[in-house]
Scaffold this motif. Structure first.
Motif, short mmCIF file in Angstrom:
data_model
loop_
_atom_site.label_atom_id
_atom_site.label_comp_id
_atom_site.label_asym_id
_atom_site.label_seq_id
_atom_site.Cartn_x
_atom_site.Cartn_y
_atom_site.Cartn_z
N PRO A 158 -35.47 4.82 4.19
CA PRO A 158 -35.96 5.69 5.28
C PRO A 158 -34.99 6.84 5.55
O PRO A 158 -33.86 6.63 6.01
N ALA A 159 -35.42 8.06 5.26
CA ALA A 159 -34.54 9.23 5.41
C ALA A 159 -34.17 9.46 6.87
O ALA A 159 -33.07 9.92 7.18
N SER A 160 -35.06 9.13 7.80
CA SER A 160 -34.78 9.40 9.22
C SER A 160 -33.68 8.49 9.77
O SER A 160 -33.11 8.77 10.83
N ALA A 161 -33.38 7.39 9.08
CA ALA A 161 -32.36 6.46 9.57
C ALA A 161 -30.99 6.75 8.96
O ALA A 161 -30.02 6.07 9.30
N GLN A 162 -30.91 7.73 8.08
CA GLN A 162 -29.62 8.04 7.46
C GLN A 162 -28.67 8.63 8.50
O GLN A 162 -29.04 9.46 9.30
#
Length: 383
Positions: free
Chosen positions: A309-313
């Motif tokens: 998940p890119a938003s959790a990076q």
């Protein structure tokens, strides 16, 4: 008598000498064992492990420093490849009839408009015959209009007669359009074959994955005769649990590997995340689109999927995942507090992947933690 005493004295002296030799050998070994000092063992003092000199090298203990790094969580799930529903076509007859010919078999590659099979239908034949009758009626009506126009110009007929002829031609034209639309509704398009014959054609290019008819078989409109699939794109439907679904969004990259061929990784992209959870499993569907231009993948293959998940990076203090062990259900690291001392410390973990994990609390930046030999240190706590 003196001889016997002499022999007895010599035998006794030999026996004593032998026993002295044996006792001397055993005593030497015992002395050697006493002189060989046992190896020093680690000491445990209030959760701190003190290692003797050379112990870390013997058990292979190494350390790294906690550091800042971009880390993205990995959601690991399993699924099965399937055909892309937007690239599937079910081909069947719109009318009842009987199969006259089957032109393809399962596995055949077809192009748009290619004939898959043909049907014969009395109902279609009647509708097509009606077209021919309507065309002939329209031709006659138009000729009557032309004749009435000539007669009116010569004053032989009246305007009313001409108007009636024009009206009859318009009715004939409308009836022809209706007949053609009826044939199109029955057969999909006006056929170039003989009356009553309907050609089933492929609406897409792809592979024939199902053939469910044979010559002479009677079919009805509800029967699917052929299934065509464009395999250049496949789907994977994944069931992701509620706790891991929070950051998964369309567009997130996915790494997939076949269960039986873990060395053949391929990429996918999250296309859809369901808006509702299954009340029984507390999971939601995540649909992944996979490019299969090479044609190497097959529907039905089981795969492992790693969603990132890119938003959790985020940038965080991280340590190698192998530095963290579980003791009594809590995550623990061994922090190097000196050259040969390690402190057992409970930490709070955050997001992570297979190699790294975020430490949210319990560890400061640049503190050194053991990454190999960790289980040897854990074993000392229970010695």
């Amino acid at each position: 008598m003196p001889a016997i005493c002499a022999r007895t004295a010599r035998w006794t002296a030999g026996l004593l000498l032998g026993l002295s030799a044996v006792m001397g050998c055993g005593g030497g070994e015992a002395a050697g064992r006493v002189r060989m000092a046992p190896p020093e063992l680690p000491l445990i003092r209030e959760g701190v492990v003190e290692l003797p000199d050379g112990y870390a090298e013997r058990v292979g203990i190494s350390v790294v420093s906690a550091h800042y790094e971009d880390v993205t969580p990995v959601v690991h799930v399993t699924g099965v490849l399937e055909f892309d529903a937007q690239r599937l076509a079910a081909v069947g007859s719109r009318i009842a009839g009987r199969v006259a010919d089957v032109a393809v078999i399962e596995g055949s590659k077809v192009e748009v408009g290619q004939v898959l099979g043909t049907l014969v239908s009395a109902e279609l034949g009647t509708a097509q015959a009606d077209i021919a009758a309507m065309e002939a009626r329209l031709i006659a009506a138009r000729r009557d209009v032309e004749r009435k126009q000539s007669l009116l110009a010569e004053g032989i007929t009246s305007q009313r007669e001409l108007d009636m002829a024009v009206s009859a031609a318009a009715i004939a034209e409308a009836q022809l359009r209706a007949a053609r639309q009826r044939v199109a509704a029955l057969a999909g398009a006006p056929g170039k074959h003989k009356l009553g014959t309907n050609a089933l054609t492929s609406p897409i290019a792809g592979d024939v994955v199902e053939v469910q008819v044979s010559r002479g078989q009677a079919v009805v409109p509800s029967h699917t005769a052929f299934m065509i699939a464009d395999r250049s794109s496949l789907w994977v439907r994944l069931a992701v649990f509620e706790g891991e679904l929070l950051h998964v969004q369309p567009g997130d990259p996915v790494e997939l590997t076949p269960t039986l061929r873990p060395d053949q990784a391929f990429a996918g992209v999250v296309e859809f995340v369901a808006v509702a959870l299954d009340p029984m499993t507390r999971s939601a569907e995540v649909r992944v689109v996979v490019d299969n231009s090479s044609g190497m993948l097959r529907a039905g293959q089981a795969v492992h999927a790693n969603i990132r998940p890119a938003s959790a990076q985020r940038r965080a203090v991280v340590v190698p995942r192998q530095a963290v062990i579980q003791i009594e259900g809590a995550p623990i690291v061994f922090v190097a507090s000196g050259e040969r001392t390690f402190e057992m410390r409970k930490v709070t973990l955050g997001v992570g992947d297979f190699e790294r994990v975020e430490v949210k609390a319990g560890l400061q930046l640049d503190e050194r933690v053991a990454v190999s030999g960790v289980f040897a240190l854990k074993g000392e706590l229970y010695r």
